[in-house]
Design an enzyme around this catalytic site. Sequence first.
Site, mmCIF file in Angstrom:
data_model
loop_
_atom_site.group_PDB
_atom_site.id
_atom_site.type_symbol
_atom_site.label_atom_id
_atom_site.label_comp_id
_atom_site.label_asym_id
_atom_site.label_seq_id
_atom_site.Cartn_x
_atom_site.Cartn_y
_atom_site.Cartn_z
ATOM 1 N N ILE A 6 -7.065 -3.040 1.683
ATOM 2 C CA ILE A 6 -8.527 -3.077 1.857
ATOM 3 C C ILE A 6 -9.083 -1.657 1.891
ATOM 4 O O ILE A 6 -10.265 -1.458 1.706
ATOM 5 C CB ILE A 6 -8.948 -3.833 3.141
ATOM 6 C CG1 ILE A 6 -8.465 -3.102 4.410
ATOM 7 C CG2 ILE A 6 -8.487 -5.273 3.126
ATOM 8 C CD1 ILE A 6 -9.208 -3.513 5.670
ATOM 9 N N ASP A 7 -8.210 -0.662 2.131
ATOM 10 C CA ASP A 7 -8.685 0.723 2.261
ATOM 11 C C ASP A 7 -9.033 1.361 0.911
ATOM 12 O O ASP A 7 -9.741 2.358 0.867
ATOM 13 C CB ASP A 7 -7.622 1.592 2.947
ATOM 14 C CG ASP A 7 -7.192 1.050 4.296
ATOM 15 O OD1 ASP A 7 -7.962 0.270 4.887
ATOM 16 O OD2 ASP A 7 -6.079 1.380 4.746
ATOM 17 N N GLY A 33 2.502 2.943 2.331
ATOM 18 C CA GLY A 33 3.794 2.883 3.017
ATOM 19 C C GLY A 33 4.837 2.145 2.180
ATOM 20 O O GLY A 33 5.982 2.599 2.040
ATOM 21 N N ARG A 45 -9.806 -8.105 6.996
ATOM 22 C CA ARG A 45 -8.542 -8.372 6.291
ATOM 23 C C ARG A 45 -8.351 -9.859 6.001
ATOM 24 O O ARG A 45 -7.392 -10.242 5.321
ATOM 25 C CB ARG A 45 -7.363 -7.851 7.127
ATOM 26 C CG ARG A 45 -7.328 -6.349 7.279
ATOM 27 C CD ARG A 45 -5.991 -5.772 6.887
ATOM 28 N NE ARG A 45 -4.888 -6.313 7.622
ATOM 29 C CZ ARG A 45 -4.219 -5.659 8.585
ATOM 30 N NH1 ARG A 45 -4.591 -4.435 8.933
ATOM 31 N NH2 ARG A 45 -3.192 -6.199 9.170
ATOM 32 N N GLY A 75 0.819 -1.211 0.000
ATOM 33 C CA GLY A 75 0.000 0.000 0.000
ATOM 34 C C GLY A 75 0.849 1.254 0.000
ATOM 35 O O GLY A 75 1.991 1.243 -0.473
ATOM 36 N N HIS A 89 -10.149 -6.380 12.190
ATOM 37 C CA HIS A 89 -9.293 -7.207 11.340
ATOM 38 C C HIS A 89 -10.032 -8.334 10.636
ATOM 39 O O HIS A 89 -9.476 -8.939 9.715
ATOM 40 C CB HIS A 89 -8.133 -7.783 12.155
ATOM 41 C CG HIS A 89 -7.127 -6.741 12.517
ATOM 42 N ND1 HIS A 89 -7.216 -6.002 13.666
ATOM 43 C CD2 HIS A 89 -6.031 -6.287 11.855
ATOM 44 C CE1 HIS A 89 -6.212 -5.140 13.712
ATOM 45 N NE2 HIS A 89 -5.488 -5.287 12.623
HETATM 46 O O1 F6P Z 1 -4.377 -0.324 5.898
HETATM 47 C C1 F6P Z 1 -5.095 -1.461 6.238
HETATM 48 C C2 F6P Z 1 -5.590 -1.377 7.664
HETATM 49 O O2 F6P Z 1 -6.320 -2.553 7.964
HETATM 50 C C3 F6P Z 1 -6.418 -0.136 7.984
HETATM 51 O O3 F6P Z 1 -7.735 -0.215 7.503
HETATM 52 C C4 F6P Z 1 -6.304 -0.093 9.492
HETATM 53 O O4 F6P Z 1 -6.498 1.214 9.965
HETATM 54 C C5 F6P Z 1 -4.893 -0.567 9.727
HETATM 55 O O5 F6P Z 1 -4.500 -1.287 8.570
HETATM 56 C C6 F6P Z 1 -4.738 -1.438 10.945
HETATM 57 O O6 F6P Z 1 -3.391 -1.765 11.094
HETATM 58 P P1 F6P Z 1 -2.873 -2.856 12.133
HETATM 59 O O7 F6P Z 1 -3.099 -4.210 11.542
HETATM 60 O O8 F6P Z 1 -1.426 -2.541 12.313
HETATM 61 O O9 F6P Z 1 -3.674 -2.683 13.384
#
Ligand code: F6P
Length: 378
Positions: free
Chosen positions: A141-142, A119, A290, A117, A287
Site C-alpha cells: 500500500i506504500d 523486505g 490494508r 514488498g 490498518h
Molecule cells: O508496509 C505496509 C505498512 O502497512 C506500512 O504502511 C506500515 O508502516 C506498516 O506496514 C505497519 O506494519 P504492521 O502491520 O506490522 O504494524
Amino acid sequence: MASKMKLGVLTGGGDCPGLNAVIRSVVKTAINDYDMEVVGFMDGYEGLIENRYKKLRSHDVSGILTLGGTILGSSNRADPFNFPIMQGNEYIYLDRSSEALQNFERLGLDVLITIGGDGTMAASQGMAEKGLKIIGVPKTIDNDLFGTDQTFGFDSALASATDAIDKIHTTAQSHHRVMVIEVMGRYAGWLALASGIAGGGDIILIPEIPYQIDVVCDKIKDRNVSGKNFSIIVIGEGATAEGGEMVVKRMVKNSPDQVRLGGVSNQLSAQIEGITTLETRVTILGHLLRGGTPTAFDRILASRFGTASVHLAAKEDYGHMVALHGSEIGKVKIKDIAGKTRIITRDSSLLKTAVSLDTCLGIENPIEEKKEELAAQD
Ligand code: F6P
C-alpha cells in the site's frame, strides 16, 4: 515426455488488497496456459523454512478475486537469513536460508514466485544468490518499491483513504474544525499525497518534506480569514516537523525492520491547538487502509502481474520482478531494486499538482526551494 514445471508461490510482508487476485492469476495461468503444478507456501518465507505448504488447483483459487488479505497467510518477520526464534524471554536470530533451499529442492520446484514488498524482495535477492530461481511481484500500500511505477494494493488503500477524508470533510465543515487525518506509508508519502489531492486536503504533510509548524498554522489562519473556517490536513505516518524525529508507535523485536510508525498526528494537533486555539481533531486510519476488497484497478494490475510472472517462469527468465512501466507490464532485475526505497522527489508531477492547487505542503515554496538548492550545488 518432459515433466510438468512446478511453481511455488508465497505472499510476504504486510497484507493488502489484491494478494488473492495475484495468487488466482498465477494458478490459473500456470494451469491453463502451461499445464504447470503450483504449490503455495503458508505465511510467507516462514512456510518455505518450516515446510508448510499446500497444493493449489483451480478450485482452490475460485471465488477469491475480490477477497482482501491472502489465503496463504503472510508474515513480515520471516527473513530466512535472520529468522527469529524465541529462546527463554529473548529472540535469537538464525540463518535458515539453507533449510528453505532444501525444502524447495525436495519438493522438486522449478521456480518460486514471491509476492511482496521491499523486505520480501531483499530476502528474495539473498535466496537468488544461494541458487533459488525467483520471480518477484511488487506489492504494498506504500507504493515505495523501486523499479515499478506502481505496486498493487496502493490504489485500494488510496480509495479507502479518500473515502475516509470525504467523510471527515463534512464534520470539518459543519463544526468548523481542523481535522488531521493520518495515513500509513512508512517513509514514503505516496499515500498521503495522493489521498490528500483526491480528498481535497488543504495541507498535506509527507516524510520527504519536513514541515514548519508556523507555515501550517498560517495556512489554517489564512483560510479562516478568507471565510473558510475549517481545514483538512492529511499527514503521512513518517512525516516529521523540521528538526524533529519520526514518531515511533512501537518496536517489533522479531521483525527485520523493527520500527512501527504512528501517532505524529497527535503531536501535530496539539501544536496547532496551542498556536491557533482552534479545535483540532485527529483520525488515524492505520490498518483500515490494508483491508477490504481490491479496486478494479488493483484487480486488473494484480491479474496482469500474476500472468506476467508465470510467462517469465515458462521462459525460465528468473531473477526478475514484474513491474508496471507506464501502462505496460515489464520487468526489472531484483538485484537492481532490492534494498532501495522509491520516495517522492521534489520534481514529482504529483507534488507539482498539489502546489498548483494551492495545497500547503508544510514549507514555503517546496519546489522553488529545491531549485535554489540545486542551483547552489552547480
Ligand atoms: O508496509 C505496509 C505498512 O502497512 C506500512 O504502511 C506500515 O508502516 C506498516 O506496514 C505497519 O506494519 P504492521 O502491520 O506490522 O504494524
